[in-house]
Scaffold this active site. Sequence first.
Site, mmCIF file in Angstrom:
data_model
loop_
_atom_site.group_PDB
_atom_site.id
_atom_site.type_symbol
_atom_site.label_atom_id
_atom_site.label_comp_id
_atom_site.label_asym_id
_atom_site.label_seq_id
_atom_site.Cartn_x
_atom_site.Cartn_y
_atom_site.Cartn_z
ATOM 1 N N THR A 118 2.254 12.080 7.562
ATOM 2 C CA THR A 118 3.222 11.247 8.269
ATOM 3 C C THR A 118 2.725 9.826 8.444
ATOM 4 O O THR A 118 3.360 9.014 9.104
ATOM 5 C CB THR A 118 3.510 11.834 9.665
ATOM 6 O OG1 THR A 118 2.249 12.023 10.310
ATOM 7 C CG2 THR A 118 4.250 13.137 9.583
ATOM 8 N N SER A 119 1.569 9.506 7.868
ATOM 9 C CA SER A 119 1.005 8.174 8.046
ATOM 10 C C SER A 119 1.499 7.232 6.946
ATOM 11 O O SER A 119 1.825 7.672 5.851
ATOM 12 C CB SER A 119 -0.515 8.281 8.008
ATOM 13 O OG SER A 119 -1.067 7.043 7.664
ATOM 14 N N CYS A 120 1.572 5.921 7.257
ATOM 15 C CA CYS A 120 1.972 4.931 6.267
ATOM 16 C C CYS A 120 0.776 4.343 5.535
ATOM 17 O O CYS A 120 0.913 3.524 4.658
ATOM 18 C CB CYS A 120 2.753 3.791 6.908
ATOM 19 S SG CYS A 120 4.434 4.263 7.315
ATOM 20 N N VAL A 121 -0.421 4.707 5.948
ATOM 21 C CA VAL A 121 -1.619 4.213 5.244
ATOM 22 C C VAL A 121 -2.430 5.400 4.737
ATOM 23 O O VAL A 121 -3.492 5.297 4.284
ATOM 24 C CB VAL A 121 -2.485 3.298 6.139
ATOM 25 C CG1 VAL A 121 -1.831 1.934 6.279
ATOM 26 C CG2 VAL A 121 -2.721 3.903 7.486
ATOM 27 N N ASN A 153 0.830 -1.206 0.000
ATOM 28 C CA ASN A 153 0.000 0.000 0.000
ATOM 29 C C ASN A 153 0.865 1.257 0.000
ATOM 30 O O ASN A 153 0.584 2.217 -0.713
ATOM 31 C CB ASN A 153 -0.921 -0.020 1.222
ATOM 32 C CG ASN A 153 -1.863 1.164 1.233
ATOM 33 O OD1 ASN A 153 -2.690 1.308 0.348
ATOM 34 N ND2 ASN A 153 -1.714 2.032 2.218
#
Lengths: 168, 103
Positions: free
Chosen positions: B100-103, A33
């Site tokens: 800053t999120s990975c999703v 993702n």
Amino acid sequence: MTEKKEENPLKKVCIICAKGAIEDVYASLVMANGAVMEGIEAKMFFTFFGLDAITKKKMNRLHTGTVGNPAMTMPGGIPFPTLLGMLPGVEAGVSAMMKKQMADLDIPPVDEFLDMITAGGGEIYACKLAADMFKLKKEDLSEHVIDIITIGDFYALAGGDNTQIIFT
Amino acid sequence: MATKNIAGISVDVNDEGYMTNPSQWTEAIAKELAKEEDIELTDEHLKVAKYLREEHEKGTVLTIRKVGKSGLVDIKGLYKLFPGGPLKKSSKIAGIPKPTSCV
């Protein structure tokens, strides 16, 4: 963090997921993702117990191992005794807790994660050898699975400059 | 920290081109920032940008999942609007910091 401008950026990742524990599957899903979110092509190949992650009946019921996992601690950081992990219900409880912690970070359940990855153009494949071994057919697998293919077929999809194969 | 003249306005940006002061943002700036990403800004883009700005102000950690559940656009649509960077490009155009999120 400041991003360094890479002159020769990564273009494609081919991720092989061979294990079926929550942390192994999610590591693969997050990487895939994360790739499509950066405009990097992603292709996933699920094999052996990794197939659980794309098997309709199992994908949202993954567990984490509570036995023989030295990194596991109890809340508060006390080591988690392996003997405790053997008790009935403990593995289910720990797995539920992990899922809750991930949900708090807006990490979706496996089926929804596959929706997100494929919405971004990621491709999902199942390993033929493992599917034969576990007697799984295409209809047993997520609708996002493009095909059941051999590792040779997968390598054929892994060509091109700036492509990496990642195994988890 | 640098300043950059965008659409005739002097705005603070970091070295990656993300605006560091969201209050300096205007729709004209969004249009210019979109152009830098090869995006022709439409009302659809602006709706997403405004949503991101509102959430950012509330202190929400933004993810594509959250945007997908906002009712404005689904995740597939978000990728269509901001090809190759659904959250990064939209955040940049919205004048908010890099996600800053990975999703």
